[in-house]
Design an enzyme around this catalytic site. Structure first.
Site, short mmCIF file in Angstrom:
data_model
loop_
_atom_site.label_atom_id
_atom_site.label_comp_id
_atom_site.label_asym_id
_atom_site.label_seq_id
_atom_site.Cartn_x
_atom_site.Cartn_y
_atom_site.Cartn_z
CB SER A 103 -0.88 0.04 1.26
OG SER A 103 -1.72 -1.09 1.32
CG HIS A 162 -5.58 -1.45 4.37
ND1 HIS A 162 -6.30 -2.34 3.64
CD2 HIS A 162 -4.95 -0.65 3.47
CE1 HIS A 162 -6.09 -2.13 2.34
NE2 HIS A 162 -5.28 -1.10 2.21
#
Lengths: 449, 449, 449, 449
Positions: C303, C379
């Protein structure tokens, strides 16, 4: 499981076929053409029928993984060792001679069948077998010229493919911008007439409302088009390719169109060369379009004339020509090349070439009495009529080189197709619009170089 | 348009095929077998190739609509007039004799090919052609016994069907309670072993989690299964059919099952008689099931013994029998009929019949040396092993009559299939569990009536 | 008709919806926002219910064809004139006060519902209504900043979309190289993290065996993905994006992979901003992958850290920073820019930035106590754990500018997700690997500029 | 794997939903209504959002498996404990009063929303959630009469279902004999007007070329029709049901038909009672049929008159009747029962009943001024016109009992639908053919018992 957004859903069961591979493990250590030929004999022997499918898969896998020289050696073995059993042929001839009739003729027929045919039928049972055999014939074709004995192998492939790819086993599908990318990339790769420059270019041939693309598929070659035709819907018979392919063409609504133009037909599978389905394709697409769009009245091609300049060169080079006058030769020689005709101001040369193009298409015949131009042979054989000739119609380098920029329209008039075809097939008559027939010169002994 | 909730969506394009029918209108006034034969000649002539598909459709439509006597007359014409051209055969023999080799052998092969084969290939191009030809062969078969000259026609159908229905062109599909009703009604109609009493009964064979049904399909016979097999998932090798078909059976979760039982295999298309795909079917279903349900370890059939009582009757009626003692004969005669063995208290008779059933399956051979029992031939030929014999296993009238209520299991052990098959195919050996082999009597000249 | 090789076959019935358009012809001459608002009132009035669908379609068509200023004027009218009927609210309050209870509360609830909601529900009945409403909200969003009264309109859209795009109505589909081109071109257009350069580039993310792409779809937005995630299958947790996107990466067999890397998540529909389905997506894809590929043991993201450098700049610019020492500031000032850290030999600077990145992710909080980094919020909110930080992991200009080249992995451990989520949601705890937690500096008042 | 011959292929991803079940295991030991209510509170609390889907599935599974008394107790809890938070309502009223406007009205709207609605939205996220909630409402409905407090629960279900089953989310599909058996068995089960006796009977309503059946489906209720209509294609407006259902009816070619007869409309989901899609269904089917079959000019129903005899009994029993003369009463009393009218020779009685049936349909109104007959209300509300009345049209016991054998046609004339609807909706006018309007008696005070 999440469904894949794919298509041919119904055919996904070919995955199942992979299952068969589990039945018997591939044999290790087989590598040479001799190994392949031994496998072939084993498959034919009928021993181990229970594992014949596994053996067939082994042979096809080994072949696919083998280097070119091994493959060629194996094809050679096919040619030499898998023909008919000549001893059996002799016996069958004897039997026939002693009692000629259907039964002994059948025995003779079977005895004279090359053993290869049964081998190919058995290989076809393997998962992916049809595809593998089509690929194998791709190897045979370029090899033919230097190895005439392979002609016999090729004839067996052709015989079986003609049976397996019988029109009754093909399905017509429309391809558009909602079709799967893996099919579309094949369209890009296989387009043989007017090259497609990637997906963006393809999009322009599929997405607008006045474009269609149809292909034949076979259930054993999932996701592999066999042949396809590209269609533009228009209001007039077009006289040049550029407006059709122009990136900025203003699309027509499909219901406004009166004319369907078949502007490109491409075969996709080299291994199916000579297995004809093209004639069925155009006629069925005509039917499809008529049903979908009742406003369509005219069905024409916009076709290349690939043999024109080569024929003209032969005529010019020949000592005598049935079609060229001495004067023609001088005018053609005076032009730097035929491309000169495309210049502004070369109207005279253009007119001459136009007359010669008509002559080429209508009069030039092979020794067998058929048109020299292969595209003309195809469409006239389908029952189409040579309708118009256009100069400066395709200015791509290839078209300039092969046809001095000329293109033609063949007209598919369903009411006349059968009559046209018979005239062509039985009397060798090139059915053409009357002005083109007039334009074409009658053959005489005209000139001597 | 509203999508129909149907299936084979991908194949709906067969509708498209109807389009081809528009190209040329059917000819009026053709009715007799002679008309049909004339059409056949026209199709073969190559004249009017452009309309050959339309002519083929005409012939098939006329045939389908003709009364039985016209059809038979046409089939007769096929037999008599569409064999090989014997004149060409003679020439080809001459050519071969003067230069024997692959090329002249091929010419001989082609000359000796019955003209019918090419005719059938061309008929197949018509829309629905394959289906119509399968139906046509359905007409040929019952006609064979009385008209031996039709055997030649039948052989051509069989040759082409073997090529067209090559295992490589079949797809395996699972059928369940979400399958279309028009496919399911065919399953009901075609079930040949344990009859299905309508949809409710079928539901019990499809919907429970411990039931499976698989069929082979061909792309040209959409919605028509070719052959199917019914499977029950169990925890034991079953010894009777009733618990499997019981309306109130308590279903097992598929993942708990250890054993897959093939309890019914039915061919669907009479016109494809003798075109074998059954052996491929079972093996592929075994693979399917193994992959889906790794808990499955045993794959067996629960099969009828259709020839047992007939064989026993022949043995009893024969002056001498290699298998029956005088004593046996007396005991059998003393029983009112074999059905008596199903009574409680008839244990002795039952034991004798069991011994004789083992003898029948293991020892009784045709003149050609193959098992007398057709079901045994099928499974043993596939490489299965005769595993168990069960008395009182099927009490339906037919099973009592044909097999005195006996059923058997054949075991499909993938590791042994190839070995078993070879033993059977090469040495005629019936591979059976050792206790059954011991139970089967060795043949002697035992008794005289 | 020839079936189009397309997909979503089952949804083709949306074509049917076009049919409804025939019921009542659109009204001519309507153009202004006032006309639109009048239509809206008519639709709400209930008069002409029989033609309400046609009126809804008219309104949506007019809106879609209107110039931006008309659209905005109409949206304004929606804000001002289609709120709750305040008179009814007053009455409902009175009724509630005189008899508080569920019934009067319900009446109050209904009276206070903005009339817009019922309008939107009725507009949704038109063919293509859902799509048109999603587009309409796309117009609302950029307009919000300058027109705060539209917030009320936006809230109504959001309320209904949350109900209509409830996870129960979404379906997960895998997209691969056999997916339709028109869906794939949307993937190309919508990829928001690592841009895709056309179909060839997309092919590299779909076709190799170690790549997956999953998307959520809604039945009313056929062929329009809502959100998608790209997955690479690997043998290790990756520390940089380049190897994953490399054109020449050597693909892994899917069954050999141990790790699934979610390297890109993109929302597709601007009009569905704030309607969250992302959290459901990742978890369901984890389940999918676990079932398909039991060899997968580790599920991580790769990410971006989009807020890192901006945060660091704020810390450096602030008079006091809880995280930067005076020394840090000096070292950072000495580097020309943060990109310097990517130079060879800048190991010291790299180490400092690494420490600060950990600090940013673990410690930096918004005034509301949530992580500053939006990707971290997403997340961690899903229950993932911050697992690793990688320097020099993304050298694209954007990543260098926003994150000095850093990327991170978030780990999805299904057994820990619930616990992690609760720690995060209830106690604001950033669940991170212990080495990262140690690396992150505890906040102090450290330095004064 | 072998593809299952099923349908809704595109929706097979619901299997994927099973995946979500793995995320968190169901909790053991939960059984009572109190446990269910506690789960509901937990789901609403927002704690454990990561596992909220799993909790929702738990609740729905527990509910589905619970005994009726536990279910009812839970529904009671829903009614009592999951209404709006009245404290929040009070606060919101205060806030609104101090500053009335859109924002405070929205806050009021939200505060007054029963907590149940958000609960139902969250339950819907579970796999199969929509289906489970529709089933849950099935439990609510029969419970309503005795437990008026459940009306509040029911209202929340109805509100959400109206939004979720918005016409924009429904798809129309044609069902025919190629549809899946599991869908067809639902048609058999759900047919509410003219019962279907198993698959063979259904086949007669689906397979002939002059029969159609269309249904609405929703993507979250795969394989579950919501409502369906059966259509017969004819050449005349039919006056009785028997010829339509006759097993031996000679089918018409669809293209020869001029009239589409809607002879049965059935709702399928009890849990969706009152969620209206029927009006959309007929109109869209009219459009479908018009497009498919341009030869269709007339669209009518053949409908029952379910309230006729009950109304007549009430009129006869009443002291005064606005429609019955003293003489009528005497004649009706003289007949043994209304069934007598079906006898040959009872022409007088038949004529009287016909007049009264017209009166019933045109004049008899509920206190709210709407037609007493529910079928009339439905079609007239759709904008249809009462066209014809037929005696002896349905001789099934139910029709004789409810309607003395009468049936009627309602005409769907697309050009008049909007006008008819408005006349009906705004002025309460029953639009009827002029002869029927004349036949219907004007109300007077006529008779006293």
């Amino acid at each position: 499981l999440a469904s894949t957004i794919s298509f041919f859903t119904d055919m996904v069961q070919t995955i199942a076929d992979r299952g068969r591979s589990l039945i018997a493990r591939p044999r290790e250590g087989l590598r040479s053409a001799r190994d392949l030929a031994d496998l072939a004999e084993e498959i034919l022997s009928g021993r181990g029928e229970a594992s014949a499918v596994a053996r067939a898969r082994d042979l096809l896998d080994l072949y696919a993984g083998a280097p070119p020289e091994t493959r060629r050696a194996f094809l050679k073995r096919l040619a030499l060792d898998f023909g008919p059993a000549l001893g059996r042929v002799e016996e069958a001839i004897e039997a026939y001679r002693s009692d000629p009739g259907p039964l002994t003729a059948r025995a003779l027929h079977e005895a004279a069948e090359p053993r290869r045919q049964e081998l190919l039928r058995r290989l076809n049972r393997a998962p992916g077998g049809t595809r593998a055999l089509v690929r194998m014939r791709e190897d045979v074709l370029p090899f033919l010229a230097d190895h005439p004995d392979l002609a016999d192998v090729d004839a067996d492939f052709a015989h079986l493919f003609n049976s397996w790819f019988n029109r009754g086993f093909l399905t017509l599908k429309r391809i558009d911008w909602t079709s799967p990318a893996n099919v579309l990339e094949k369209i890009i790769a296989y387009e043989a007439v007017h090259a497609i420059q990637g997906f963006e270019d393809l999009r322009r041939r599929l997405a607008p409302p006045d474009r269609r693309l149809y292909a034949f598929f076979h259930s054993a070659l999932v996701e592999e088009p066999l042949i396809f035709v590209e269609v533009a819907l228009t209001r007039d018979i077009p006289g040049a390719i550029r407006p059709i392919l122009a990136p900025d063409h203003a699309p027509l609504s499909a219901t406004e169109a009166t004319t369907a133009v078949f502007y490109s037909i491409s075969n996709c599978q080299k291994g199916l060369a000579g297995i004809s389905f093209g004639n069925f394709l155009i006629k069925q697409v005509v039917e499809e379009l008529r049903r979908d769009l009742p406003g369509l009245k005219t069905f024409v091609t916009l076709s290349p004339v690939p043999g024109f300049t080569a024929w003209l060169a032969r005529e010019r080079a020949a000592e005598t020509s049935a079609f060229l006058t001495f004067e023609d030769r001088a005018r053609l020689d005076a032009a730097l090349d035929l491309g000169t005709s495309l210049d502004d101001g070369a109207a005279d040369l253009q007119a001459l070439l136009r007359e010669l193009a008509a002559t080429y298409l209508v009069r030039a015949k092979t020794p067998g009495g058929r048109p020299v131009d292969p595209v003309a042979r195809f469409h006239l054989g389908n029952g189409a009529r040579l309708e118009r000739i256009h100069s400066r119609a395709d200015l791509s380098p290839r078209a300039v080189e092969q046809a001095a920029g000329f293109m033609v329209n063949y007209l598919y008039d369903l009411d006349a197709i059968e009559r046209n075809h018979e005239a062509f097939a039985e009397r060798g008559e090139v059915v053409a619009a009357s002005d083109l027939r007039r334009l074409a010169r009658a053959p005489k002994t005209l000139a001597t170089a």
